[in-house]
Design an enzyme around this catalytic site. Structure first.
Site, PDB file in Angstrom:
ATOM      1  N   ASP A  40       0.851  -1.202   0.000  1.00 57.06           N
ATOM      2  CA  ASP A  40       0.000   0.000   0.000  1.00 57.06           C
ATOM      3  C   ASP A  40       0.891   1.258   0.000  1.00 57.06           C
ATOM      4  O   ASP A  40       0.831   2.093   0.897  1.00 57.06           O
ATOM      5  CB  ASP A  40      -0.944   0.005   1.216  1.00 57.06           C
ATOM      6  CG  ASP A  40      -0.205   0.077   2.555  1.00 57.06           C
ATOM      7  OD1 ASP A  40      -0.820   0.571   3.532  1.00 57.06           O
ATOM      8  OD2 ASP A  40       0.972  -0.333   2.616  1.00 57.06           O
ATOM      9  N   ASP A  74       6.846   1.075   1.841  1.00 52.35           N
ATOM     10  CA  ASP A  74       6.526   0.077   0.804  1.00 52.35           C
ATOM     11  C   ASP A  74       7.418   0.284  -0.418  1.00 52.35           C
ATOM     12  O   ASP A  74       7.865  -0.672  -1.053  1.00 52.35           O
ATOM     13  CB  ASP A  74       5.067   0.203   0.365  1.00 52.35           C
ATOM     14  CG  ASP A  74       4.070   0.054   1.488  1.00 52.35           C
ATOM     15  OD1 ASP A  74       3.909   1.015   2.259  1.00 52.35           O
ATOM     16  OD2 ASP A  74       3.457  -1.019   1.603  1.00 52.35           O
ATOM     17  N   ASN A  80      -2.524   2.764   3.418  1.00 52.15           N
ATOM     18  CA  ASN A  80      -2.003   4.104   3.715  1.00 52.15           C
ATOM     19  C   ASN A  80      -2.834   5.178   3.033  1.00 52.15           C
ATOM     20  O   ASN A  80      -2.941   6.303   3.514  1.00 52.15           O
ATOM     21  CB  ASN A  80      -0.557   4.216   3.229  1.00 52.15           C
ATOM     22  CG  ASN A  80       0.410   3.491   4.146  1.00 52.15           C
ATOM     23  OD1 ASN A  80       0.235   3.504   5.371  1.00 52.15           O
ATOM     24  ND2 ASN A  80       1.397   2.826   3.556  1.00 52.15           N
ATOM     25  N   THR A 118       2.795  -5.980   2.791  1.00 48.41           N
ATOM     26  CA  THR A 118       3.323  -4.881   3.606  1.00 48.41           C
ATOM     27  C   THR A 118       2.255  -3.811   3.852  1.00 48.41           C
ATOM     28  O   THR A 118       2.580  -2.663   4.161  1.00 48.41           O
ATOM     29  CB  THR A 118       4.558  -4.242   2.932  1.00 48.41           C
ATOM     30  OG1 THR A 118       4.164  -3.700   1.659  1.00 48.41           O
ATOM     31  CG2 THR A 118       5.663  -5.262   2.739  1.00 48.41           C
ATOM     32  N   PHE A 170      -0.953  -0.398  12.369  1.00 46.29           N
ATOM     33  CA  PHE A 170      -1.871   0.031  11.316  1.00 46.29           C
ATOM     34  C   PHE A 170      -2.324  -1.111  10.389  1.00 46.29           C
ATOM     35  O   PHE A 170      -3.521  -1.247  10.117  1.00 46.29           O
ATOM     36  CB  PHE A 170      -1.245   1.150  10.464  1.00 46.29           C
ATOM     37  CG  PHE A 170      -2.123   1.550   9.299  1.00 46.29           C
ATOM     38  CD1 PHE A 170      -1.870   1.043   8.026  1.00 46.29           C
ATOM     39  CD2 PHE A 170      -3.222   2.382   9.482  1.00 46.29           C
ATOM     40  CE1 PHE A 170      -2.686   1.388   6.950  1.00 46.29           C
ATOM     41  CE2 PHE A 170      -4.045   2.733   8.426  1.00 46.29           C
ATOM     42  CZ  PHE A 170      -3.777   2.233   7.159  1.00 46.29           C
ATOM     43  N   ASN A 171      -1.397  -1.899   9.852  1.00 42.86           N
ATOM     44  CA  ASN A 171      -1.791  -2.921   8.871  1.00 42.86           C
ATOM     45  C   ASN A 171      -2.782  -3.922   9.439  1.00 42.86           C
ATOM     46  O   ASN A 171      -3.669  -4.396   8.734  1.00 42.86           O
ATOM     47  CB  ASN A 171      -0.558  -3.673   8.350  1.00 42.86           C
ATOM     48  CG  ASN A 171       0.317  -2.816   7.463  1.00 42.86           C
ATOM     49  OD1 ASN A 171      -0.155  -1.820   6.895  1.00 42.86           O
ATOM     50  ND2 ASN A 171       1.574  -3.175   7.355  1.00 42.86           N
ATOM     51  N   HIS A 213       9.636   0.246   8.004  1.00 37.64           N
ATOM     52  CA  HIS A 213       8.979  -1.020   8.350  1.00 37.64           C
ATOM     53  C   HIS A 213       9.061  -2.087   7.256  1.00 37.64           C
ATOM     54  O   HIS A 213       9.529  -3.187   7.476  1.00 37.64           O
ATOM     55  CB  HIS A 213       7.489  -0.770   8.621  1.00 37.64           C
ATOM     56  CG  HIS A 213       7.166   0.345   9.553  1.00 37.64           C
ATOM     57  ND1 HIS A 213       7.243   0.240  10.933  1.00 37.64           N
ATOM     58  CD2 HIS A 213       6.733   1.607   9.299  1.00 37.64           C
ATOM     59  CE1 HIS A 213       6.867   1.380  11.482  1.00 37.64           C
ATOM     60  NE2 HIS A 213       6.556   2.232  10.531  1.00 37.64           N
ATOM     61  N   ASP A 214       8.589  -1.742   6.064  1.00 33.05           N
ATOM     62  CA  ASP A 214       8.226  -2.774   5.092  1.00 33.05           C
ATOM     63  C   ASP A 214       9.375  -3.571   4.486  1.00 33.05           C
ATOM     64  O   ASP A 214       9.204  -4.782   4.252  1.00 33.05           O
ATOM     65  CB  ASP A 214       7.365  -2.147   3.985  1.00 33.05           C
ATOM     66  CG  ASP A 214       6.025  -1.688   4.528  1.00 33.05           C
ATOM     67  OD1 ASP A 214       5.385  -0.834   3.888  1.00 33.05           O
ATOM     68  OD2 ASP A 214       5.604  -2.193   5.587  1.00 33.05           O
TER      69      ASP A 214
HETATM   70  O1  RIB Z   1       2.414   0.408  10.720  1.00 30.53           O
HETATM   71  C1  RIB Z   1       3.326   0.488   9.660  1.00 30.53           C
HETATM   72  C2  RIB Z   1       2.735  -0.068   8.414  1.00 30.53           C
HETATM   73  O2  RIB Z   1       1.582   0.670   8.055  1.00 30.53           O
HETATM   74  C3  RIB Z   1       3.675   0.043   7.198  1.00 30.53           C
HETATM   75  O3  RIB Z   1       3.421  -1.008   6.311  1.00 30.53           O
HETATM   76  C4  RIB Z   1       3.279   1.342   6.580  1.00 30.53           C
HETATM   77  O4  RIB Z   1       3.567   1.392   5.174  1.00 30.53           O
HETATM   78  C5  RIB Z   1       1.790   1.323   6.802  1.00 30.53           C
HETATM   79  O5  RIB Z   1       1.215   0.522   5.765  1.00 30.53           O
HETATM   80 CA    CA Z   2       2.850  -0.495   4.002  1.00 30.52          CA
END
Ligand code: RIB
Ligand code: CA
Length: 313
Positions: free
Chosen positions: A15, A20, A42, A125, A165-166, A240-241
């Site tokens: 996303d 990403d 996102n 991701t 979040f994901n 993160h990703d």
């Molecule tokens: O919480 C971080 C995640 O949420 C990452 O994948 C970022 O790109 C958002 O999608």
């Molecule tokens: Ca992401």
């Protein structure tokens, strides 16, 4: 860091999303990237799809982007403009997308690709909506994929005190993925916060030649700005990703704990929380998830910068 595994066949489900984009660079460099699928997260699906196409174009790779789910399974659509900007990829002068997605059937692409290729890893991701829909539509793929390496969850949250979040965006999808029965590799926030785009690291990218490096440096600058303006303990955005990709391409960079991980879907305060069982019981719930717990951040950043340099001509 040369990869310690052969070029694994993967589908990157994403996303974009600043991090990403970095994940796509590493995946393009070190995996057999069979396809890219986009999911709402996102930003709305139209934006994440366009962003995935733009990053693919900047890499100059011949990999199709297929658009997927425009909303979670049950939860209302929620995005993260406060982190990634309204476009989902704010902060840089981006090229116009070279064209539309190859299809609007990411789920069908995932199913067909897994059925026609052995040993495919799914690397989500973003919210897990596409992966859950593929598993529900074609249960046979659960036994065909090599596994799922996902960025999500963790010992603490970001969207809420407990939910990342994901997972928070689509807890029902996460529950389907966490219970699918095959190999799972988890890059949660307690891991990814160890891997920050610090000023020094961004400057290293900015010093590299070519448009890709300039765009990525600007994106990381924006991304880190949103994090450091909201957190008092971060020296840059947690990237993160790409951890979900490097978990497969450079596994030696990580330490891990084979854990039992479930997700709260009913909680009022804790909905979207990944519940990681750390009890030292002799008879403990069966582990289902290879949870990454630490990363050699400098070595991992060297993987990222080498990948950027590889595509910066
Ligand atoms: O919480 C971080 C995640 O949420 C990452 O994948 C970022 O790109 C958002 O999608
Ligand atoms: Ca992401």
């Amino acid at each position: 860091m040369t990869p310690t595994t052969p070029r694994l066949p993967i589908i990157l489900d994403c996303d974009p999303g600043h991090d990403d984009a970095i994940a796509m660079v590493v995946a393009a460099r070190h995996t057999n990237l069979l396809g890219i699928t986009s999911v709402a997260g996102n930003a709305p699906l139209e934006s994440t799809t366009q962003n995935a196409i733009v990053v693919r174009d900047l890499l100059g790779i011949d990999v199709a982007v297929h658009a997927g789910a425009h909303r979670p399974l049950i939860a209302p659509p929620r995005h993260a403009g406060y982190v990634h900007g309204e476009s989902g990829l704010d902060g840089a002068d981006l090229p116009t997308p070279s064209g539309p997605p190859a299809s609007h059937d990411a789920i069908g692409f995932i199913i067909d690709t897994v059925r026609s290729n052995d040993g495919v890893w799914l690397v989500p991701t973003g919210p897990l909506t596409n992966i859950a829909l593929a598993l529900r539509s074609a249960p046979d793929i659960a036994g065909r994929i090599a596994g799922i390496s996902f960025m999500g969850g963790g010992l603490f949250g970001n969207s809420t005190a407990t939910a990342e979040f994901n997972i928070w965006a689509d807890p029902e999808a996460a529950a389907i993925v966490l219970s699918y029965g095959g190999p799972l590799v988890m890059s949660g926030l307690d891991l990814t916060h160890q891997f920050q785009a610090t000023r020094e690291r961004i400057d290293e990218v900015r010093g590299m030649p070519g448009r890709l490096a300039l765009v990525l440096a600007d994106l990381l600058e924006f991304f880190s700005g949103t994090y450091t303006s909201r957190h008092d303990d971060l020296r840059g955005a947690p990237v993160h990703d790409p951890c979900a990709v490097m978990a497969l391409t450079h596994p030696d960079l990580f330490t891990r704990s084979f854990s039992n991980v479930t997700v709260e879907t009913g909680g009022e305060i804790t909905r979207g929380m990944t519940v990681i069982d750390q009890r030292t019981l002799i008879e403990r719930p069966a582990p289902n998830c290879d949870r990454l717990t630490a990363v050699d951040a400098d070595a991992a950043w060297a993987v990222v910068t080498e990948a950027i340099a590889h595509f910066s001509h």
